[in-house]
Design an enzyme around this catalytic site. Structure first.
Site, PDB file in Angstrom:
ATOM      1  N   GLU A 127       0.732  -1.130  -0.066  1.00  0.00           N
ATOM      2  CA  GLU A 127      -0.049   0.126  -0.371  1.00  0.00           C
ATOM      3  C   GLU A 127       1.143   1.220   0.295  1.00  0.00           C
ATOM      4  O   GLU A 127       0.408   2.054   0.954  1.00  0.00           O
ATOM      5  CB  GLU A 127      -1.252  -0.146   0.840  1.00  0.00           C
ATOM      6  CG  GLU A 127      -1.724  -0.973   0.863  1.00  0.00           C
ATOM      7  CD  GLU A 127      -2.600  -1.236   2.266  1.00  0.00           C
ATOM      8  OE1 GLU A 127      -2.446  -0.638   3.335  1.00  0.00           O
ATOM      9  OE2 GLU A 127      -3.307  -1.803   1.861  1.00  0.00           O
ATOM     10  N   ASN A 167       2.416  -5.563  -3.373  1.00  0.00           N
ATOM     11  CA  ASN A 167       0.183  -5.361  -2.714  1.00  0.00           C
ATOM     12  C   ASN A 167      -0.255  -4.570  -2.528  1.00  0.00           C
ATOM     13  O   ASN A 167       0.211  -3.450  -1.690  1.00  0.00           O
ATOM     14  CB  ASN A 167       0.195  -6.283  -1.702  1.00  0.00           C
ATOM     15  CG  ASN A 167      -0.720  -7.038  -1.262  1.00  0.00           C
ATOM     16  OD1 ASN A 167      -1.111  -7.966  -2.355  1.00  0.00           O
ATOM     17  ND2 ASN A 167      -0.803  -7.211   0.229  1.00  0.00           N
ATOM     18  N   HIS A 204     -10.065  -5.556  -2.571  1.00  0.00           N
ATOM     19  CA  HIS A 204     -11.415  -5.700  -1.796  1.00  0.00           C
ATOM     20  C   HIS A 204     -12.320  -4.681  -2.705  1.00  0.00           C
ATOM     21  O   HIS A 204     -12.406  -3.957  -3.075  1.00  0.00           O
ATOM     22  CB  HIS A 204     -10.968  -4.415  -0.822  1.00  0.00           C
ATOM     23  CG  HIS A 204     -10.216  -5.477   0.613  1.00  0.00           C
ATOM     24  ND1 HIS A 204     -10.034  -6.201   1.189  1.00  0.00           N
ATOM     25  CD2 HIS A 204      -8.110  -4.702   0.492  1.00  0.00           C
ATOM     26  CE1 HIS A 204      -8.970  -6.861   1.529  1.00  0.00           C
ATOM     27  NE2 HIS A 204      -8.117  -6.049   0.825  1.00  0.00           N
ATOM     28  N   GLU A 233      -6.722 -10.454  -1.565  1.00  0.00           N
ATOM     29  CA  GLU A 233      -7.244  -9.919  -0.010  1.00  0.00           C
ATOM     30  C   GLU A 233      -8.404 -10.326  -0.439  1.00  0.00           C
ATOM     31  O   GLU A 233      -9.468  -9.186  -0.348  1.00  0.00           O
ATOM     32  CB  GLU A 233      -7.415  -9.257   0.412  1.00  0.00           C
ATOM     33  CG  GLU A 233      -5.350  -9.236   0.742  1.00  0.00           C
ATOM     34  CD  GLU A 233      -4.686  -7.460   1.706  1.00  0.00           C
ATOM     35  OE1 GLU A 233      -5.557  -7.044   2.174  1.00  0.00           O
ATOM     36  OE2 GLU A 233      -3.722  -7.746   1.951  1.00  0.00           O
ATOM     37  N   ASP A 235     -12.244  -9.758  -0.979  1.00  0.00           N
ATOM     38  CA  ASP A 235     -14.136  -9.795  -0.456  1.00  0.00           C
ATOM     39  C   ASP A 235     -14.375  -8.739  -0.822  1.00  0.00           C
ATOM     40  O   ASP A 235     -13.996  -7.728  -1.571  1.00  0.00           O
ATOM     41  CB  ASP A 235     -13.903  -9.646   0.981  1.00  0.00           C
ATOM     42  CG  ASP A 235     -13.007  -8.501   1.714  1.00  0.00           C
ATOM     43  OD1 ASP A 235     -12.997  -6.902   0.918  1.00  0.00           O
ATOM     44  OD2 ASP A 235     -12.161  -8.056   2.598  1.00  0.00           O
TER      45      ASP A 235
HETATM   46  C1  XIL Z   1      -6.717  -6.120   7.922  1.00  0.00           C
HETATM   47  C2  XIL Z   1      -7.118  -6.992   8.917  1.00  0.00           C
HETATM   48  O1  XIL Z   1      -7.796  -7.509   8.615  1.00  0.00           O
HETATM   49  C3  XIL Z   1      -7.182  -6.911  10.327  1.00  0.00           C
HETATM   50  O2  XIL Z   1      -7.718  -7.461  11.296  1.00  0.00           O
HETATM   51  C4  XIL Z   1      -6.983  -5.510  10.753  1.00  0.00           C
HETATM   52  O3  XIL Z   1      -7.108  -4.735  11.730  1.00  0.00           O
HETATM   53  C5  XIL Z   1      -6.220  -4.367  10.534  1.00  0.00           C
HETATM   54  O4  XIL Z   1      -5.615  -4.759   8.994  1.00  0.00           O
HETATM   55  N1  XIL Z   1      -4.929  -4.855   3.869  1.00  0.00           N
HETATM   56  C6  XIL Z   1      -4.172  -5.248   4.244  1.00  0.00           C
HETATM   57  C7  XIL Z   1      -4.645  -6.341   5.311  1.00  0.00           C
HETATM   58  O5  XIL Z   1      -2.686  -5.106   3.503  1.00  0.00           O
HETATM   59  O6  XIL Z   1      -3.631  -6.727   5.828  1.00  0.00           O
HETATM   60  C8  XIL Z   1      -5.345  -5.597   6.186  1.00  0.00           C
HETATM   61  O7  XIL Z   1      -5.762  -6.676   7.042  1.00  0.00           O
HETATM   62  C9  XIL Z   1      -6.767  -4.620   4.782  1.00  0.00           C
HETATM   63  C10 XIL Z   1      -6.401  -3.607   4.419  1.00  0.00           C
END
Ligand code: XIL
Length: 297
Positions: A127, A167, A204, A233, A235
């Protein structure tokens, strides 16, 4: 095939999930996770605040718990993450300049030495871009614009066997500024020989029922630079079946899209639990989105 992992394996891909160490005592959770998935990411336990809580004092117990749970079941593990503006240990948050640069290098070396030869990939940097495609301002960015390539060069030397990934989120739409900013960085790294093997698209998805524009074009464009891509990741708001099917199809259509990871097992395990964004409901039942994904794999 009758599970996500086995279905993905038919085309040489994997299907993964994030795992929270605190839930490994929940047999409903672990039964689904071990049955359906063949790649595991620690949701929080390999992040900088977890692995180096005090400067120079590394802690791998939480990460190792997940690593051991996974590998004892024949599942592979992605490392997440080494250099990030968020979830830094307290001691790192107020650092800057050359001291922080050195702390980043030492952190990468310390964590990668522990997992050397054991992981499928590392999200080396997470990020680092703004929505408009410029670099995100952070204490790490303040150490100099070359901090990302230094992180990757350090990582390659620390473990030459593991795939090194950049990432990020909101890099799915090819027309989006952030996507273009990351693309230009990967293009620059490849042209100058900065070691990088893969781009992780967090995926996401929020709102809507259709895919972000040109998602498959984004995947194939990154791949054409000579890197693997992965959805790291996933969702989706309300687990839209069309979006889940579409993102899966986009990966299947790009030979260098090597796998898909969803960011949790059941809806109540999700960091976005209010949006019911995952493939299993809170009771552990497979949702419609599960079938929509399995049908495409
Ligand atoms: C999130 C986790 O799911 C949570 O449990 C935590 O509180 C915060 O981080 N991008 C990422 C992940 O790269 O590491 C994040 O995970 C979600 C967004």
């Amino acid at each position: 095939a009758s599970t996500l992992g086995a279905a993905a394996a038919q085309s040489g891909r994997y299907f993964g999930t994030a795992i929270a160490g605190s839930k490994l005592g929940d047999s409903n959770y672990t039964t689904i996770a071990a049955r359906e998935f063949n790649m595991i990411t620690a949701e929080n336990e390999m992040k900088p605040d977890a692995t180096e809580p005090q400067r120079g004092q590394f802690s791998f117990s939480a990460g190792d718990q997940i690593y051991n749970w996974a590998t004892q079941r024949g599942l592979k593990v992605r490392g997440h993450t080494l250099a990030w503006h968020s979830q830094q240990p307290g001691w790192m948050q107020n650092m800057s300049g050359s001291a922080l640069r050195q702390a980043m290098i030492d952190h990468i070396n310390g964590v990668m030495a522990h997992y050397r030869g054991k992981l499928a990939a590392w999200d080396v940097v997470n990020e680092a871009f703004n929505e408009d495609g410029s670099r995100r301002q952070s204490n790490l960015q303040g150490t100099g614009n070359d901090w990302i390539e230094v992180a990757f060069r350090t990582a390659r030397a620390a473990d030459p066997s593991v795939k090194l990934c950049y990432n990020d989120y909101n890099i799915e739409n090819w027309s989006y500024g952030k996507t273009q900013g990351v693309y230009r960085m990967i293009q620059d790294f490849k042209s100058r020989g900065v070691p990088i093997d893969c781009v992780g698209l967090q995926t996401h998805f929020t709102g809507g029922s259709s895919l972000p524009g040109n998602f498959q074009t984004t995947l194939s464009s990154f791949a054409a630079l000579g890197v693997d891509v992965a959805l790291t990741e996933v969702d989706v708001t309300n687990a839209s079946t069309s979006q889940y099917a579409g993102l899966t199809q986009a990966c299947m259509n790009v030979s260098r899209c090597i796998g898909i990871t969803v960011w949790g097992v059941r809806d109540n395990d999700s960091w976005r639990s209010g949006e019911s964004p995952l493939l299993f409901n809170s009771g552990g039942g497979a949702k419609a989105a599960y079938s929509s994904v399995l049908n495409v794999l």
